[in-house]
Scaffold this motif. Structure first.
Motif, short mmCIF file in Angstrom:
data_model
loop_
_atom_site.label_atom_id
_atom_site.label_comp_id
_atom_site.label_asym_id
_atom_site.label_seq_id
_atom_site.Cartn_x
_atom_site.Cartn_y
_atom_site.Cartn_z
N ILE A 92 125.73 49.27 -67.89
CA ILE A 92 126.13 47.91 -68.26
C ILE A 92 125.85 47.66 -69.74
N TYR A 116 128.48 46.87 -62.84
CA TYR A 116 127.86 45.68 -62.24
C TYR A 116 127.71 45.85 -60.73
N ARG A 121 125.02 43.65 -58.99
CA ARG A 121 125.17 42.44 -59.79
C ARG A 121 126.61 41.94 -59.73
N GLU A 124 127.80 38.88 -61.67
CA GLU A 124 128.06 39.10 -63.08
C GLU A 124 129.40 39.80 -63.31
N ALA A 125 129.81 40.59 -62.35
CA ALA A 125 131.12 41.24 -62.47
C ALA A 125 132.22 40.20 -62.51
#
Length: 132
Positions: A92, A116, A121, A124-125
Motif C-alpha cells: 500500500i 488494500y 482494509r 480504504e479500497a
C-alpha cells in the motif's frame, strides 16, 4: 549476442515461458553482470525469482534500484511483490503514491485495491486516492 544485456533478457523471457527457470536465471544473471543498474534487467531478475516463489529475493532486486531510476512499472511490480510476500502494508505504501501520481495508470489502481484487500482494509479500497 552474449555480451548484450537486452539480447540475454529476450532469451531469458523465452526460456522462462518454456518453464526453464534454471536457464532463465542464468541468463538474467549474465545480463545483470553486464548492466546491473538497468531497470529492465532488475525487473527480469525479479520475475525469475518471483516465478520460483522467492518474493523477498525479487523485492531485494527492485529495492536496490536507486529511487530516481525507478519507473512506474518497476514501482508497480515492487508493490505487487510486497503483497505477494504477505507485506500488504508495504504494498500500500508503495502503490498509493503511484496511483495518486498517475491516476490514469489503471494497473496501479487495481494493484492498490488488491493491496488494500490483502491487508483487510476494504473500506480504504473504496475510498482510495482516486475516488474523491
Amino acid at each position: 549476442d552474449p555480451k548484450h544485456a537486452e539480447a540475454l533478457l529476450g532469451l531469458a523471457a523465452l526460456v522462462q515461458r518454456q518453464k526453464k527457470t534454471a536457464e532463465a536465471k542464468e541468463l538474467v544473471a549474465r545480463a545483470k553482470a553486464l548492466n546491473p543498474g538497468s531497470v529492465k534487467v532488475r525487473l527480469a531478475v525479479a520475475s525469475v525469482y518471483a516465478s520460483e516463489g522467492k518474493f523477498e529475493d525479487a523485492i531485494k532486486e527492485l529495492e536496490e534500484l536507486p529511487r530516481p531510476a525507478r519507473t512506474p512499472r518497476s514501482t508497480l511490480v515492487l508493490g505487487t511483490l510486497y503483497v505477494r510476500a504477505g507485506r500488504a502494508g508495504a504494498g500500500i505504501d508503495t502503490l498509493a503514491p503511484l496511483a495518486r501520481r498517475f491516476p490514469e495508470f489503471m494497473e496501479a489502481r487495481y494493484a492498490l485495491g488488491q493491496a488494500y484487500m490483502a491487508g483487510n482494509r476494504s473500506g480504504e479500497a473504496v475510498a482510495a486516492p482516486w475516488s474523491g
